[in-house]
Design a protein around this motif. Structure first.
Motif, short mmCIF file in Angstrom:
data_model
loop_
_atom_site.label_atom_id
_atom_site.label_comp_id
_atom_site.label_asym_id
_atom_site.label_seq_id
_atom_site.Cartn_x
_atom_site.Cartn_y
_atom_site.Cartn_z
N ASP A 1 -9.35 -0.88 -2.77
CA ASP A 1 -8.55 -0.90 -4.13
C ASP A 1 -9.01 -2.33 -4.98
OD1 ASP A 1 -7.02 -2.82 -2.61
OD2 ASP A 1 -5.19 -1.65 -2.69
N LYS B 1 0.67 -1.10 0.16
CA LYS B 1 -0.08 -0.11 0.17
C LYS B 1 0.68 1.13 -0.03
CE LYS B 1 -4.51 -1.25 2.20
NZ LYS B 1 -5.41 -1.09 3.32
N ARG C 1 -3.13 1.11 -7.55
CA ARG C 1 -3.79 -0.13 -6.87
C ARG C 1 -5.19 -0.33 -7.47
NH1 ARG C 1 -2.34 2.30 -1.92
NH2 ARG C 1 -4.31 1.70 -1.10
#
Length: 126
Positions: free
Chosen positions: A112, A14, A22
């Motif tokens: 995401d 992340k 993402r």
């Protein structure tokens, strides 16, 4: 492996990519492989005993159980039967070994489009 690449593996997924990137990647994976789930598996940040895996992205069938996935991870990490391996979903949830990956994904997937999991040995509890 060069030191730079090794240090990049320790930075969580992340933090290596922005949310938009993402999301695009997650959407692309889901459209190319509609019967598979995109899963990111990373080592717990304070883990000292278990090695890093050579990859962190997995495409997992919906019907795979958590137990089957842990068996797959154990073989990737090359653990012997006496070593403990715990799998946390979304950094702080443990799930039933018989739960399907589809069930876990529907409950804990990130915005995401990825399901994030962390693996650790028993030292994370104490």
């Amino acid at each position: 492996m060069p030191p730079f690449e090794k240090s990049m593996e320790m930075i969580p997924f992340k933090q290596r990519k922005c949310l938009a990137s993402r999301k695009d990647e997650g959407f692309s994976i889901r459209s190319k492989f509609p019967n598979k789930l995109p899963v990111i598996v990373e080592r717990y940040i304070r883990e000292k005993h278990l090695p890093l895996m050579d990859k962190s992205k997995f495409l997992v069938p919906f019907e795979f159980t958590i137990g089957q996935f842990i068996s797959l991870l154990r073989s990737k990490i090359d653990l012997d039967s006496s070593q403990a391996l715990y799998l946390l979903v979304s950094e702080n949830h443990m799930t039933c070994l018989t739960a399907s990956m589809g069930e876990v994904y529907s409950q804990y997937s990130d915005q995401d489009g990825f399901l994030y999991m962390t693996y650790a040995s028993q030292d994370m509890f104490g």
